[in-house]
Design an enzyme around this catalytic site. Sequence first.
Site, short mmCIF file in Angstrom:
data_model
loop_
_atom_site.label_atom_id
_atom_site.label_comp_id
_atom_site.label_asym_id
_atom_site.label_seq_id
_atom_site.Cartn_x
_atom_site.Cartn_y
_atom_site.Cartn_z
N ASP A 1 22.36 6.94 8.60
CA ASP A 1 22.69 7.18 9.95
C ASP A 1 23.42 8.20 10.23
O ASP A 1 24.31 8.79 9.48
CB ASP A 1 22.83 6.11 10.75
CG ASP A 1 24.28 5.12 10.37
OD1 ASP A 1 24.22 5.43 8.99
OD2 ASP A 1 24.81 4.66 11.12
N GLU B 1 25.09 2.43 9.36
CA GLU B 1 26.35 2.07 9.09
C GLU B 1 27.30 2.23 9.84
O GLU B 1 28.45 1.56 9.87
CB GLU B 1 26.79 2.87 7.61
CG GLU B 1 27.76 2.51 6.64
CD GLU B 1 29.24 3.23 7.59
OE1 GLU B 1 30.01 2.51 7.28
OE2 GLU B 1 29.31 4.18 8.32
N GLU B 2 27.21 3.26 10.85
CA GLU B 2 28.18 3.58 11.76
C GLU B 2 28.65 2.60 13.02
O GLU B 2 29.69 2.53 13.62
CB GLU B 2 28.11 4.92 12.31
CG GLU B 2 27.97 6.13 11.20
CD GLU B 2 29.42 6.33 10.72
OE1 GLU B 2 30.17 5.93 11.01
OE2 GLU B 2 29.31 7.48 9.90
N HIS C 1 33.65 12.77 10.81
CA HIS C 1 33.30 12.69 12.20
C HIS C 1 34.13 13.65 13.18
O HIS C 1 34.22 13.79 14.52
CB HIS C 1 34.06 11.35 12.91
CG HIS C 1 33.38 9.93 12.09
ND1 HIS C 1 33.42 8.84 12.98
CD2 HIS C 1 32.98 9.93 10.96
CE1 HIS C 1 32.77 7.99 11.96
NE2 HIS C 1 32.38 8.57 10.89
#
Length: 393
Positions: free
Chosen positions: A81, A139-140, A364
């Site tokens: 993702d 996952e995020e 990020h």
Amino acid sequence: MMKERLFALLESKKDMMVAHRRHLHMYPELSFEEKQTSQYILDFYKDKDVLVQANVGGYGIKVTIDSGKPGKTIALRADFDALPIEEDTGLSFASKNKGVMHACGHDGHTGYMMGLAESLIEMKADLTGKIVIIHQPAEEVPPGGAIAMIEDGVLEGVDHVLGIHFSGQVPLGIVEYHEGPTQAARAKFDIKVQGLGGHGAYPHVTHDALLAASALVVNLQTIVSRRTNPMDVVVLTVGSLDGKGQFNIIKDSVTLEGDVRMFSQENSELVEREMRAICDGIETMYHVKIDLAYSNDCPALYNDPKLTRSTIAAIEEANIDEVTQIQDCGMVSVSEDFAHFSNALPCCYFYIGAQPNLTNYPHHHPKFDIHEDALLIAAKTVGIALFNALDLR
């Protein structure tokens, strides 16, 4: 030897791994929305000699490579993702999906895994046991995709799970690991402070929600400084305080949001208990009403010491040309939902240095990127870790 054959196959597939990574980078999808990404992965396995199960825990995919011989069953996990970030890298293969970006390296995780899986399929006659490839979505974003895949049976019959993460601020060639508690558990809290607003000229007839919220911000930090063992790692952050109003008006209500990171269940329970006690005290002191919503998003990631020691020893013994250093990175305060796998089975999760040339943007970040040579390093190290877990040489 098995190692030499695997490495030769992986080296021949390096450009293919990079191509897959770049395609996924151009078409990123957010957690729980990865329909096209999942289909891309499924198309890759079409007509290959494997058992493919789609829609495992959402858009997850389980691929089983069965040697037909007795032996262990080892799972390899890669997430796919992306994040809600507008890319600013200037790459020729930058995201075409506005406001969405692979800013954590999951495109690379999937790219290397596709190359490794294809190589293992071609070597199937020489393997023993079974290999399960876990292509994991989401996952995020809590609760994450791992727990849904586990609930859907992805670990049935599996002995161990292996996984990696690219580290964009660690130089290429370095492999990092840690035994035992390795990544932090994470909890999220939302607090609403309800008071009685009014004019700044008449504070005595109000119950100031902003004042009470300010006291909360200060007092919550005493959980770490005065309630937890100073030898433990606990981090409590108030990341948002919504107190915007007018300069001469006493706030009626204020909301706070934050997160907590720790490495033990004991501290997880302690923090929540102490937070509720502080909220009760502030309610009484400031004559306000406080509603606390506290949720444990992710447990601590635990690396099985025995499996981790044997994995790292095998990687060291393999003398991989591209690996220049192997080092213990210690505990890491970020969180990762691979932790759900590590809570279910003995696991090993390690890190691959992937710092691009001349850049050092953190995960990020809108300019985040990885060194694409790290894909081959990941494939080789995970391949060796797999052979070790299968007792192959």
